[in-house]
Design a protein around this motif. Sequence first.
Motif, PDB file in Angstrom:
ATOM      1  N   TYR A 108      47.430  47.296  32.603  1.00  0.00           N
ATOM      2  CA  TYR A 108      48.470  47.474  33.834  1.00  0.00           C
ATOM      3  C   TYR A 108      49.742  48.612  33.678  1.00  0.00           C
ATOM      4  O   TYR A 108      49.966  48.380  32.469  1.00  0.00           O
ATOM      5  CB  TYR A 108      48.623  46.303  34.502  1.00  0.00           C
ATOM      6  CG  TYR A 108      47.552  45.727  34.841  1.00  0.00           C
ATOM      7  CD1 TYR A 108      46.716  45.422  33.637  1.00  0.00           C
ATOM      8  CD2 TYR A 108      47.140  44.793  36.344  1.00  0.00           C
ATOM      9  CE1 TYR A 108      45.547  44.066  33.855  1.00  0.00           C
ATOM     10  CE2 TYR A 108      45.824  44.704  36.260  1.00  0.00           C
ATOM     11  CZ  TYR A 108      44.936  43.746  35.629  1.00  0.00           C
ATOM     12  OH  TYR A 108      43.936  43.284  35.722  1.00  0.00           O
ATOM     13  N   GLU A 146      35.994  49.625  33.600  1.00  0.00           N
ATOM     14  CA  GLU A 146      36.008  49.962  35.031  1.00  0.00           C
ATOM     15  C   GLU A 146      37.903  50.480  34.778  1.00  0.00           C
ATOM     16  O   GLU A 146      38.602  50.719  33.743  1.00  0.00           O
ATOM     17  CB  GLU A 146      36.595  48.925  36.056  1.00  0.00           C
ATOM     18  CG  GLU A 146      37.197  48.675  37.357  1.00  0.00           C
ATOM     19  CD  GLU A 146      37.119  48.409  37.876  1.00  0.00           C
ATOM     20  OE1 GLU A 146      37.289  46.865  37.609  1.00  0.00           O
ATOM     21  OE2 GLU A 146      37.290  48.165  39.462  1.00  0.00           O
ATOM     22  N   ARG A 154      35.562  34.586  43.304  1.00  0.00           N
ATOM     23  CA  ARG A 154      36.165  34.072  42.287  1.00  0.00           C
ATOM     24  C   ARG A 154      37.569  33.843  41.242  1.00  0.00           C
ATOM     25  O   ARG A 154      37.640  34.599  40.206  1.00  0.00           O
ATOM     26  CB  ARG A 154      35.737  35.498  41.285  1.00  0.00           C
ATOM     27  CG  ARG A 154      33.794  36.184  42.071  1.00  0.00           C
ATOM     28  CD  ARG A 154      33.197  37.118  41.070  1.00  0.00           C
ATOM     29  NE  ARG A 154      34.235  38.356  40.810  1.00  0.00           N
ATOM     30  CZ  ARG A 154      34.829  38.436  40.403  1.00  0.00           C
ATOM     31  NH1 ARG A 154      34.917  38.128  38.383  1.00  0.00           N
ATOM     32  NH2 ARG A 154      36.107  39.397  39.977  1.00  0.00           N
ATOM     33  N   PHE A 157      44.795  33.784  40.878  1.00  0.00           N
ATOM     34  CA  PHE A 157      45.826  33.299  39.485  1.00  0.00           C
ATOM     35  C   PHE A 157      47.580  33.299  40.178  1.00  0.00           C
ATOM     36  O   PHE A 157      47.168  34.008  40.731  1.00  0.00           O
ATOM     37  CB  PHE A 157      45.953  34.210  38.413  1.00  0.00           C
ATOM     38  CG  PHE A 157      43.786  34.353  38.200  1.00  0.00           C
ATOM     39  CD1 PHE A 157      43.544  35.151  38.165  1.00  0.00           C
ATOM     40  CD2 PHE A 157      43.526  33.515  36.555  1.00  0.00           C
ATOM     41  CE1 PHE A 157      42.452  35.432  38.160  1.00  0.00           C
ATOM     42  CE2 PHE A 157      42.394  33.215  36.511  1.00  0.00           C
ATOM     43  CZ  PHE A 157      41.423  34.556  37.278  1.00  0.00           C
ATOM     44  N   THR A 168      44.492  28.513  37.060  1.00  0.00           N
ATOM     45  CA  THR A 168      43.757  29.163  37.095  1.00  0.00           C
ATOM     46  C   THR A 168      43.218  28.455  38.664  1.00  0.00           C
ATOM     47  O   THR A 168      42.535  27.489  38.152  1.00  0.00           O
ATOM     48  CB  THR A 168      42.682  29.786  36.811  1.00  0.00           C
ATOM     49  OG1 THR A 168      43.243  30.486  35.719  1.00  0.00           O
ATOM     50  CG2 THR A 168      41.372  30.649  37.373  1.00  0.00           C
ATOM     51  N   TYR A 190      39.307  28.197  41.108  1.00  0.00           N
ATOM     52  CA  TYR A 190      38.079  28.018  41.351  1.00  0.00           C
ATOM     53  C   TYR A 190      37.856  27.886  42.782  1.00  0.00           C
ATOM     54  O   TYR A 190      37.024  28.846  42.993  1.00  0.00           O
ATOM     55  CB  TYR A 190      37.676  28.143  40.451  1.00  0.00           C
ATOM     56  CG  TYR A 190      38.078  29.014  39.017  1.00  0.00           C
ATOM     57  CD1 TYR A 190      38.011  28.063  38.409  1.00  0.00           C
ATOM     58  CD2 TYR A 190      37.687  30.342  39.261  1.00  0.00           C
ATOM     59  CE1 TYR A 190      38.666  29.071  36.768  1.00  0.00           C
ATOM     60  CE2 TYR A 190      37.749  31.223  38.151  1.00  0.00           C
ATOM     61  CZ  TYR A 190      38.056  30.484  36.394  1.00  0.00           C
ATOM     62  OH  TYR A 190      38.033  31.215  34.913  1.00  0.00           O
ATOM     63  N   TYR A 213      38.948  41.694  42.301  1.00  0.00           N
ATOM     64  CA  TYR A 213      39.027  42.305  43.304  1.00  0.00           C
ATOM     65  C   TYR A 213      37.193  42.859  42.999  1.00  0.00           C
ATOM     66  O   TYR A 213      37.218  42.918  41.934  1.00  0.00           O
ATOM     67  CB  TYR A 213      39.838  43.696  42.757  1.00  0.00           C
ATOM     68  CG  TYR A 213      38.726  44.519  44.004  1.00  0.00           C
ATOM     69  CD1 TYR A 213      37.825  45.829  43.228  1.00  0.00           C
ATOM     70  CD2 TYR A 213      39.965  44.852  45.140  1.00  0.00           C
ATOM     71  CE1 TYR A 213      37.917  47.333  44.745  1.00  0.00           C
ATOM     72  CE2 TYR A 213      39.664  46.087  46.088  1.00  0.00           C
ATOM     73  CZ  TYR A 213      38.254  46.922  45.573  1.00  0.00           C
ATOM     74  OH  TYR A 213      38.127  47.759  47.212  1.00  0.00           O
ATOM     75  N   GLY A 230      34.003  42.454  42.597  1.00  0.00           N
ATOM     76  CA  GLY A 230      33.146  41.937  41.386  1.00  0.00           C
ATOM     77  C   GLY A 230      33.446  42.403  40.580  1.00  0.00           C
ATOM     78  O   GLY A 230      32.807  42.306  39.290  1.00  0.00           O
ATOM     79  N   SER A 231      34.882  42.427  40.026  1.00  0.00           N
ATOM     80  CA  SER A 231      35.295  43.230  38.869  1.00  0.00           C
ATOM     81  C   SER A 231      35.730  42.805  38.318  1.00  0.00           C
ATOM     82  O   SER A 231      36.479  41.864  38.226  1.00  0.00           O
ATOM     83  CB  SER A 231      36.670  44.879  38.942  1.00  0.00           C
ATOM     84  OG  SER A 231      37.012  44.113  39.734  1.00  0.00           O
ATOM     85  N   GLU A 232      36.472  43.012  37.158  1.00  0.00           N
ATOM     86  CA  GLU A 232      37.314  42.772  36.077  1.00  0.00           C
ATOM     87  C   GLU A 232      39.167  43.065  36.057  1.00  0.00           C
ATOM     88  O   GLU A 232      40.064  41.850  36.389  1.00  0.00           O
ATOM     89  CB  GLU A 232      37.690  42.914  34.780  1.00  0.00           C
ATOM     90  CG  GLU A 232      36.033  42.942  34.547  1.00  0.00           C
ATOM     91  CD  GLU A 232      35.437  44.062  33.965  1.00  0.00           C
ATOM     92  OE1 GLU A 232      34.251  44.178  33.997  1.00  0.00           O
ATOM     93  OE2 GLU A 232      36.060  45.212  33.611  1.00  0.00           O
ATOM     94  N   LYS A 233      39.114  43.766  37.810  1.00  0.00           N
ATOM     95  CA  LYS A 233      40.490  44.384  37.939  1.00  0.00           C
ATOM     96  C   LYS A 233      40.967  43.410  38.864  1.00  0.00           C
ATOM     97  O   LYS A 233      40.811  42.525  39.878  1.00  0.00           O
ATOM     98  CB  LYS A 233      40.668  45.338  38.868  1.00  0.00           C
ATOM     99  CG  LYS A 233      41.203  46.116  39.853  1.00  0.00           C
ATOM    100  CD  LYS A 233      41.291  46.646  40.296  1.00  0.00           C
ATOM    101  CE  LYS A 233      42.498  47.686  41.797  1.00  0.00           C
ATOM    102  NZ  LYS A 233      41.608  48.335  42.970  1.00  0.00           N
ATOM    103  N   LEU A 234      42.082  42.974  38.291  1.00  0.00           N
ATOM    104  CA  LEU A 234      43.391  41.894  39.248  1.00  0.00           C
ATOM    105  C   LEU A 234      44.014  42.284  39.864  1.00  0.00           C
ATOM    106  O   LEU A 234      44.469  43.471  39.778  1.00  0.00           O
ATOM    107  CB  LEU A 234      44.646  41.347  38.472  1.00  0.00           C
ATOM    108  CG  LEU A 234      43.665  39.999  37.258  1.00  0.00           C
ATOM    109  CD1 LEU A 234      44.646  39.725  36.656  1.00  0.00           C
ATOM    110  CD2 LEU A 234      43.299  39.831  37.942  1.00  0.00           C
TER     111      LEU A 234
END
Lengths: 113, 110
Positions: free
Chosen positions: A35, A56, B31, B34, B49, B51, B92, B94-98
Motif C-alpha cells: 500500500y 490483484e 466481509r 477493520f 476486526t 464481522y 473491497y 470480493g477481493s483482498e484489497k482494503l
Amino acid sequence: EPEVTQTPSHQVTQMGQEVILRCVPISNHLYFYWYRQILGQKVEFLVSFYNNEISEKSEIFDDQFSVERPDGSNFTLKIRSTKLEDSAMYFCASSIDRANEQFFGPGTRLTVL
Amino acid sequence: EDQVTQSPEALRLQEGESSSLNCSYTVSGLRGLFWYRQDPGKGPEFLFTLYSAGEEKEKERLKATLTKKESFLHITAPKPEDSATYLCAMPYRGSEKLVFGKGMKLTVNP
C-alpha cells in the motif's frame, strides 16, 4: 510478537532512478500486500500477492511497478523509473488468509527529487 | 461504489473525556470491518476486526461496535497516549484489497 519489517526506513532517490523496497512479512502468512500513503491522504492499495503471483493490482500499479518474492522470507516492490509523484510512504502488509486482518510494517518513506 | 467514510476528521478531548468515532460504509456483502491505529510516520497498527452486526470487541479503553451501516470506536476515559489517527477499512467487494477511510485524528490533552 511476530511483526512485518521493512527496509530501508527512508529512501531518497533522483527522478528516473530505480528503487527496491524490501519487506519481511510475518513468517506463517500467505498473502502479501503493498500500500502507499501520500502525505495527508488515505492509505491506498497497490497490489496483492499470493502463491508467487499477483492476485490483484490497482490502477496505480502500472508497468513501472513490479513485485517479487525472491526467497522464502523477503517480498520486494520495485519502481523502475521513479517520478516525483511516487513520493509517499510505502507499507508492506501480510495476512494469514485473504479474509483476515492485514498486519502492516512500519513503512518506507520514499522521497523522489 | 464501495465507500468508507469516517467522522469527525479530527477530535480534541481532555484526558478522561469519553467519546465515539464513527465509520460508515456502503458495501454489498460485508466481509469484515477493520480498525487500525496510526501514529505519525508509522504503519497502521491493527486493533479490531468485526464481522457481523451486533458484534463488539474491546481492548483497554477502546471498544468497537458494528451495525449494518456503520461502526463506532468508543474511547472511554482516554489518556494522552491514545492520541493517534484511527483508521477504519474494509475489503473491497470480493477481493483482498482494503479500502481505507480518511482517518480520524484524535488528540487527548492532559
